[in-house]
Design a protein around this motif. Structure first.
Motif, PDB file in Angstrom:
ATOM      1  N   GLU A 102      34.530 -25.034   4.757  1.00 36.57           N
ATOM      2  CA  GLU A 102      34.860 -24.195   5.904  1.00 36.57           C
ATOM      3  C   GLU A 102      36.274 -24.532   6.337  1.00 36.57           C
ATOM      4  O   GLU A 102      36.851 -25.529   5.897  1.00 36.57           O
ATOM      5  CB  GLU A 102      33.867 -24.397   7.060  1.00 36.57           C
ATOM      6  CG  GLU A 102      33.811 -25.818   7.579  1.00 36.57           C
ATOM      7  CD  GLU A 102      32.786 -25.977   8.706  1.00 36.57           C
ATOM      8  OE1 GLU A 102      33.192 -25.851   9.862  1.00 36.57           O
ATOM      9  OE2 GLU A 102      31.599 -26.221   8.398  1.00 36.57           O
ATOM     10  N   SER A 103      36.829 -23.685   7.201  1.00 37.93           N
ATOM     11  CA  SER A 103      38.212 -23.910   7.623  1.00 37.93           C
ATOM     12  C   SER A 103      38.327 -25.188   8.440  1.00 37.93           C
ATOM     13  O   SER A 103      37.455 -25.472   9.262  1.00 37.93           O
ATOM     14  CB  SER A 103      38.708 -22.739   8.475  1.00 37.93           C
ATOM     15  OG  SER A 103      38.964 -21.644   7.652  1.00 37.93           O
ATOM     16  N   PRO A 104      39.382 -25.955   8.226  1.00 40.40           N
ATOM     17  CA  PRO A 104      39.547 -27.186   9.007  1.00 40.40           C
ATOM     18  C   PRO A 104      39.993 -26.887  10.433  1.00 40.40           C
ATOM     19  O   PRO A 104      40.603 -25.849  10.705  1.00 40.40           O
ATOM     20  CB  PRO A 104      40.649 -27.934   8.247  1.00 40.40           C
ATOM     21  CG  PRO A 104      41.420 -26.875   7.531  1.00 40.40           C
ATOM     22  CD  PRO A 104      40.454 -25.764   7.239  1.00 40.40           C
ATOM     23  N   GLY A 105      39.682 -27.805  11.340  1.00 40.30           N
ATOM     24  CA  GLY A 105      40.200 -27.703  12.698  1.00 40.30           C
ATOM     25  C   GLY A 105      41.688 -28.007  12.700  1.00 40.30           C
ATOM     26  O   GLY A 105      42.210 -28.645  11.793  1.00 40.30           O
ATOM     27  N   VAL A 106      42.360 -27.519  13.725  1.00 45.34           N
ATOM     28  CA  VAL A 106      43.808 -27.707  13.822  1.00 45.34           C
ATOM     29  C   VAL A 106      44.118 -28.568  15.033  1.00 45.34           C
ATOM     30  O   VAL A 106      43.735 -28.227  16.161  1.00 45.34           O
ATOM     31  CB  VAL A 106      44.532 -26.348  13.948  1.00 45.34           C
ATOM     32  CG1 VAL A 106      46.027 -26.556  14.161  1.00 45.34           C
ATOM     33  CG2 VAL A 106      44.283 -25.500  12.709  1.00 45.34           C
ATOM     34  N   PHE A 110      41.594 -34.623   7.745  1.00 49.22           N
ATOM     35  CA  PHE A 110      40.262 -34.270   7.236  1.00 49.22           C
ATOM     36  C   PHE A 110      40.206 -32.774   6.986  1.00 49.22           C
ATOM     37  O   PHE A 110      40.684 -31.977   7.796  1.00 49.22           O
ATOM     38  CB  PHE A 110      39.169 -34.652   8.240  1.00 49.22           C
ATOM     39  CG  PHE A 110      37.789 -34.200   7.808  1.00 49.22           C
ATOM     40  CD1 PHE A 110      37.107 -34.871   6.809  1.00 49.22           C
ATOM     41  CD2 PHE A 110      37.194 -33.090   8.380  1.00 49.22           C
ATOM     42  CE1 PHE A 110      35.850 -34.445   6.379  1.00 49.22           C
ATOM     43  CE2 PHE A 110      35.935 -32.652   7.972  1.00 49.22           C
ATOM     44  CZ  PHE A 110      35.266 -33.347   6.965  1.00 49.22           C
ATOM     45  N   ALA A 111      39.622 -32.392   5.877  1.00 45.95           N
ATOM     46  CA  ALA A 111      39.360 -30.974   5.602  1.00 45.95           C
ATOM     47  C   ALA A 111      37.938 -30.863   5.063  1.00 45.95           C
ATOM     48  O   ALA A 111      37.597 -31.536   4.087  1.00 45.95           O
ATOM     49  CB  ALA A 111      40.352 -30.428   4.585  1.00 45.95           C
ATOM     50  N   PRO A 112      37.101 -30.047   5.692  1.00 44.95           N
ATOM     51  CA  PRO A 112      35.701 -29.966   5.237  1.00 44.95           C
ATOM     52  C   PRO A 112      35.530 -29.217   3.919  1.00 44.95           C
ATOM     53  O   PRO A 112      34.467 -29.275   3.321  1.00 44.95           O
ATOM     54  CB  PRO A 112      35.000 -29.245   6.392  1.00 44.95           C
ATOM     55  CG  PRO A 112      36.062 -28.527   7.135  1.00 44.95           C
ATOM     56  CD  PRO A 112      37.338 -29.286   6.931  1.00 44.95           C
TER      57      PRO A 112
END
Lengths: 182, 301
Positions: free
Chosen positions: A95-99, A90-92
């Motif tokens: 905003e920066s994606p979680g890792v 998933f990439a929002p």
């Protein structure tokens, strides 16, 4: 929801930069306060031959402030240690994606870990250099060879300070040597 | 050495046990499958070209999340942060205490001080939706050499050509390269087959045999870490671009490409930019240019 667990430990252990690299660095320090290692071009053929391994970036006519901005932005593309690259994800986008981080355990036993340790240095060096090269070279920077010792001082483990050091080196007059082409 | 590294890398990607995963958003319609264009789904059509020696490279797409998806994501992130915040505060205080102790005893502190916890800096991994997916190279509608054709059923939406992956027949599907330094996006409306033209990818350590990638390849040995980096581009639909017979009667429209500026994807193995696309995407130093407008392409964040 449960998480995927992935055994890509060696990759996680080999690659990556510290988490601070993803955050905005503080503003550029006064370049006069920065002490660079001796960047005088070496005439040693071995140093020139190994220039594809140990080099610094330079751009004719760039100012220290511009170079600092370029390096700051390009450091954001350094690989993140342990980040799970597996798809799908998933990439929002806005905003920066979680890792998701993978555990640092071995899949290969002691022998495998020994081999991994031997190649970890060059792999890690290239993993850091490759994105910086792509980001900076598309902005007109070229590479000049250095000795391993000087390279190590300049890059300083990709510390926040190294952004300013590399920016200062990049904005000096062009060295009297041939750029690296490999 | 590079061969050894490649073997090592192959070993790194061991099977990943999947406890739960979001639905596969991209459904490849394979040779022999019935083709019926649903009014509530979108379709992506593209061709690949693989001259001799060029590896199989899969495109990776990002579907921009809908407003409703982002609301659910934001709510989940807020809830997770509220739960994690006390622990994050403790971790930071502990590191600050260690730093102070080290400095008081004249030692240098090697650790890292986490930022003050906040919703903005909170590392939240969301897995209810998987909007970044690749097209499986084994799912061709027409398998050929050097050209293959892919038809993929997807949710209607706005897509970004996000990156490239090595063909999943050899390694686990991963984001081997994000096109973080510039790429293209396109809408994929429901009931329509959006024709991307050609997608082309290759290793870029050496000069590529693919004409569009020649100037964006040949980066040499220091570009290779665990994997040889991948480059990619698209060739939009032209007058000679053939549409498969099975789509006769369907609404097939060329992709309305637009240029997309730089973005950051911390999970990518390496970064690249989509090679320039005439009339759509160009570069000038640090600028990513939307050729149609002549202006800087919009960035995601």
């Amino acid at each position: 929801m449960k998480r995927r667990t992935v055994s890509v430990a060696a990759l996680a252990a080999l690659l990556g930069s510290p988490a601070w690299a993803r955050r905005d660095p503080p503003g550029p320090p006064d370049p006069a306060t920065l002490e660079l290692p001796d960047l005088t071009p070496s005439r040693d053929p071995k140093v020139i031959e190994a220039g594809w391994k140990y080099f610094y970036f330079h751009k004719a006519g760039v100012s220290y402030a511009e170079a600092y901005e370029d390096f700051s932005e390009c450091y954001r593309y350094l690989p993140v240690a342990g980040a799970n690259p597996l798809l799908p994800m998933f990439a929002p986008w806005r905003e920066s994606p979680g890792v998701e981080y993978v555990a640092s355990s071995s899949n290969f036993g002691l022998i495998g870990m020994g081999i991994a340790a031997l190649v970890a240095g060059p792999i890690n060096r290239r993993a850091q250099q490759a994105p910086l090269r792509r980001c900076l070279e598309t902005r007109g920077y070229v590479r000049y060879p250095l000795t391993e010792a000087v390279w190590s001082q300049l890059v300083d483990g990709y510390s926040p300070r190294s952004i300013a050091l590399q920016a200062k080196a990049a904005s000096l007059p062009a060295p009297d040597s041939q750029p690296v082409t490999r | 050495m590079s061969r050894f590294l490649a073997l090592l890398a192959l070993g790194l990607f061991l099977p990943a046990p999947l406890d739960a995963r979001p639905p596969d958003e991209m459904v490849e319609i394979k040779a022999g499958d019935p083709v019926s264009i649903r009014a509530d789904r979108a379709y992506i059509l593209f061709r690949t070209v693989r001259p001799e020696g060029v590896p199989s490279v899969e495109p990776v797409f990002l579907r921009i999340p809908t407003s409703a998806e982002m609301e659910r994501y934001a709510a989940a992130k807020r809830a997770a942060y509220a739960q994690a915040e006390p622990g994050l505060i403790r971790q930071r205080e502990e590191q600050l205490r260690r730093k102070a102790e080290a400095e008081a005893s004249g030692k240098s502190f090697k650790g890292e001080i986490p930022p003050s916890p906040s919703l903005d800096t909170f590392n939240f991994v969301y897995d209810e939706v998987a909007n970044v997916q690749r097209v499986d190279d084994g799912g061709a509608l027409v398998k050929g050499k050097p050209e293959s054709v892919y038809l993929v059923e997807v949710p209607a939406g706005d897509y970004i050509l996000y990156g490239a992956a090595y063909g999943s027949g050899t390694v686990k599907p991963a984001l081997f390269a994000c096109m973080c330094l510039g790429t293209v996006g396109f809408p994929a409306p429901a009931g329509v087959v959006t024709d991307l033209g050609y997608f082309m990818g290759d290793r870029v350590e050496h000069i590529s045999k693919i004409p569009e990638l020649k100037a964006e390849s040949g980066f040499g040995p220091s570009s290779v870490a665990v994997f040889t980096p991948l480059g990619a581009t698209v060739r939009p639909v032209g007058a000679a671009t053939a549409v498969p017979d099975v789509l006769r009667g369907a609404a097939v429209r060329p992709a309305a490409y637009r240029a997309i500026g730089r973005f950051v994807e911390p999970r990518a193995i390496t970064v690249n930019r989509l090679a320039p696309v005439p009339g759509i995407l160009a570069y000038e130093g640090r600028r990513v240019i939307d050729v149609k407008t002549g202006k800087d392409a919009p960035r995601s964040r």
